[in-house]
Design a protein around this motif. Sequence first.
Motif, mmCIF file in Angstrom:
data_model
loop_
_atom_site.group_PDB
_atom_site.id
_atom_site.type_symbol
_atom_site.label_atom_id
_atom_site.label_comp_id
_atom_site.label_asym_id
_atom_site.label_seq_id
_atom_site.Cartn_x
_atom_site.Cartn_y
_atom_site.Cartn_z
ATOM 1 N N VAL A 231 0.777 -0.949 0.123
ATOM 2 C CA VAL A 231 0.097 -0.149 -0.086
ATOM 3 C C VAL A 231 1.055 1.123 -0.154
ATOM 4 O O VAL A 231 1.441 1.544 0.977
ATOM 5 C CB VAL A 231 -1.033 0.075 1.339
ATOM 6 C CG1 VAL A 231 -1.824 1.289 1.363
ATOM 7 C CG2 VAL A 231 -1.873 -1.254 1.194
ATOM 8 N N THR A 232 1.138 1.800 -1.166
ATOM 9 C CA THR A 232 1.819 3.027 -1.445
ATOM 10 C C THR A 232 1.392 4.309 -1.065
ATOM 11 O O THR A 232 -0.054 4.288 -1.163
ATOM 12 C CB THR A 232 2.617 3.222 -2.686
ATOM 13 O OG1 THR A 232 1.443 2.892 -3.826
ATOM 14 C CG2 THR A 232 3.622 1.761 -2.788
ATOM 15 N N ASP A 233 1.935 5.453 -1.104
ATOM 16 C CA ASP A 233 1.251 6.797 -0.760
ATOM 17 C C ASP A 233 1.890 7.587 -1.749
ATOM 18 O O ASP A 233 2.896 8.474 -1.457
ATOM 19 C CB ASP A 233 1.545 7.089 0.633
ATOM 20 C CG ASP A 233 0.966 8.516 0.801
ATOM 21 O OD1 ASP A 233 0.038 8.843 0.309
ATOM 22 O OD2 ASP A 233 1.204 9.200 2.039
ATOM 23 N N PRO A 234 1.482 7.558 -2.940
ATOM 24 C CA PRO A 234 2.062 8.272 -3.889
ATOM 25 C C PRO A 234 1.838 9.986 -3.875
ATOM 26 O O PRO A 234 3.128 10.638 -3.962
ATOM 27 C CB PRO A 234 1.393 8.247 -5.319
ATOM 28 C CG PRO A 234 0.956 6.676 -4.996
ATOM 29 C CD PRO A 234 0.551 6.680 -3.625
ATOM 30 N N LEU A 324 -7.206 9.638 -1.700
ATOM 31 C CA LEU A 324 -7.872 8.837 -0.741
ATOM 32 C C LEU A 324 -6.858 8.057 0.003
ATOM 33 O O LEU A 324 -6.900 8.186 1.244
ATOM 34 C CB LEU A 324 -8.712 7.692 -1.293
ATOM 35 C CG LEU A 324 -10.069 8.099 -1.660
ATOM 36 C CD1 LEU A 324 -10.866 6.988 -2.535
ATOM 37 C CD2 LEU A 324 -11.069 8.395 -0.514
ATOM 38 N N ARG A 325 -5.653 7.561 -0.608
ATOM 39 C CA ARG A 325 -4.804 6.947 0.474
ATOM 40 C C ARG A 325 -4.155 8.005 1.306
ATOM 41 O O ARG A 325 -3.807 7.670 2.560
ATOM 42 C CB ARG A 325 -3.443 6.421 -0.597
ATOM 43 C CG ARG A 325 -3.919 5.304 -1.484
ATOM 44 C CD ARG A 325 -3.398 3.927 -0.840
ATOM 45 N NE ARG A 325 -4.044 2.917 -1.517
ATOM 46 C CZ ARG A 325 -3.085 2.114 -2.609
ATOM 47 N NH1 ARG A 325 -1.944 2.886 -2.616
ATOM 48 N NH2 ARG A 325 -3.409 1.208 -3.272
ATOM 49 N N ARG A 326 -3.961 9.291 0.828
ATOM 50 C CA ARG A 326 -3.374 10.308 1.689
ATOM 51 C C ARG A 326 -4.243 10.650 2.817
ATOM 52 O O ARG A 326 -3.796 10.779 3.972
ATOM 53 C CB ARG A 326 -3.194 11.486 0.830
ATOM 54 C CG ARG A 326 -2.431 12.585 1.943
ATOM 55 C CD ARG A 326 -0.811 12.599 1.516
ATOM 56 N NE ARG A 326 0.026 11.810 2.252
ATOM 57 C CZ ARG A 326 0.421 11.739 3.284
ATOM 58 N NH1 ARG A 326 0.493 13.175 3.860
ATOM 59 N NH2 ARG A 326 1.142 10.935 3.955
ATOM 60 N N LEU A 327 -5.648 10.553 2.588
ATOM 61 C CA LEU A 327 -6.565 11.005 3.569
ATOM 62 C C LEU A 327 -6.814 10.037 4.412
ATOM 63 O O LEU A 327 -6.810 10.181 5.860
ATOM 64 C CB LEU A 327 -7.887 11.394 3.010
ATOM 65 C CG LEU A 327 -8.055 12.801 2.152
ATOM 66 C CD1 LEU A 327 -9.273 12.696 1.283
ATOM 67 C CD2 LEU A 327 -8.085 13.790 2.982
ATOM 68 N N GLU A 334 -12.005 7.122 6.273
ATOM 69 C CA GLU A 334 -11.854 5.494 6.636
ATOM 70 C C GLU A 334 -12.563 4.832 5.533
ATOM 71 O O GLU A 334 -13.697 5.434 5.004
ATOM 72 C CB GLU A 334 -12.395 5.384 7.933
ATOM 73 C CG GLU A 334 -13.790 5.340 8.335
ATOM 74 C CD GLU A 334 -13.983 4.956 9.616
ATOM 75 O OE1 GLU A 334 -13.404 4.485 10.359
ATOM 76 O OE2 GLU A 334 -15.473 5.042 9.829
ATOM 77 N N ARG A 335 -12.164 3.624 5.298
ATOM 78 C CA ARG A 335 -12.934 2.741 4.248
ATOM 79 C C ARG A 335 -14.145 1.973 5.162
ATOM 80 O O ARG A 335 -14.218 1.631 6.343
ATOM 81 C CB ARG A 335 -12.044 1.567 3.797
ATOM 82 C CG ARG A 335 -12.836 0.451 2.873
ATOM 83 C CD ARG A 335 -12.025 -0.455 2.384
ATOM 84 N NE ARG A 335 -12.849 -1.527 1.456
ATOM 85 C CZ ARG A 335 -12.185 -2.215 0.864
ATOM 86 N NH1 ARG A 335 -10.985 -2.344 0.565
ATOM 87 N NH2 ARG A 335 -13.008 -3.104 0.096
ATOM 88 N N VAL A 336 -15.432 2.035 4.561
ATOM 89 C CA VAL A 336 -16.766 1.381 5.186
ATOM 90 C C VAL A 336 -16.290 0.074 5.425
ATOM 91 O O VAL A 336 -16.145 -0.628 4.288
ATOM 92 C CB VAL A 336 -17.913 1.826 4.395
ATOM 93 C CG1 VAL A 336 -19.026 1.336 5.007
ATOM 94 C CG2 VAL A 336 -17.976 3.363 4.301
#
Length: 347
Positions: A231-234, A324-327, A334-336
Amino acid sequence: MTTQVIDHRSGVWSIAVPIPDNPLGHTLVHLLETDRGPVLIDTGWDDPDSWDSLVAGVAACGFALTDLHGVLITHHHPDHHGLSAKVRQASGAWIAMHAADTAVVRRTREAEPGEWLDYLIAKLAGAGAPDDHLAPLREARTSGRGRRLPGRRAALPDRGIEPGELLDLPGRRVRAIWTPGHTPGHVCLHLEEEHPGGRAHGFGRLFSGDHLLPGITPHIGLYGDPDDSTVTDPLGDYLASLERVGRLAPAEVLPAHQHAFTDAEGRVRELIAHHEERLSGLRALLREPRTPWQLAVAMEWNRPWEQIPYGSRNIAVSEAEAHLRRLVKQGGVERVPGSDPATYRAV
């Protein structure tokens, strides 16, 4: 054909190499004179007109293609790396690239037919893309058109570019700055020499590739890799890279698109503020739970969603996912739990 070449003085030139059917217009390929012969920074798109422009541009700088000593690639995208193989074949020049982008080139070349289509279909379905968007990809997969995916002829580099290293370019001081975000292995190249114009502010010149452009925000999407589930965070990578470049404070930036400019620090601040504003706006949109596809549809682009071409929608979804990854990493979203396709909400 009009050859657009600019002499930036002290053995630094730019050559405008056209990108076919693209609003960017051209890639600015830079030529740097060294004691072993000229070196190119990027090469341009693999197209006959682009090739002719590059060859004519090298000649306008006072050199033959056979004089070229090496090619430094800022990142693997086809408008930068596309002509590298032809340049190497014509001149014998080596090609250098950061290992992370070399890995992307290798995977693309070696991927089984259809593997990338399978990956793209699964990614888009997981992001909530509707069936009418997935149908052409599924049809291409069934008919075997995945065999013609672009990038399978891209040149494998001969050598790496190590972050922080002073490159082996006799007579010049060029330091590699690793700036991931736009791609995992993007590099900027800092010419650590006094600016020929005697600029009072900043030191040296920065070949910035797509990392820092005067009037465009580069695309920041997910790093695609069918074989890697990390899981990267570009976007986080990009923002950190921007701050690193801002601290360099070069006297002038020589980007791969648009035009040379000064005040790198000011441009860095603008880009960081842009992304902070966008993240804040997306968090507000996520007060209503949305899939990445639904978020992309709701985001502001340079045209209405209905007018965005099919392929560009895939890029837009990737950009929504990077934000989304950054948030999520910041704790604002969050993911539901149990959602399929993945759905996100503000916390």
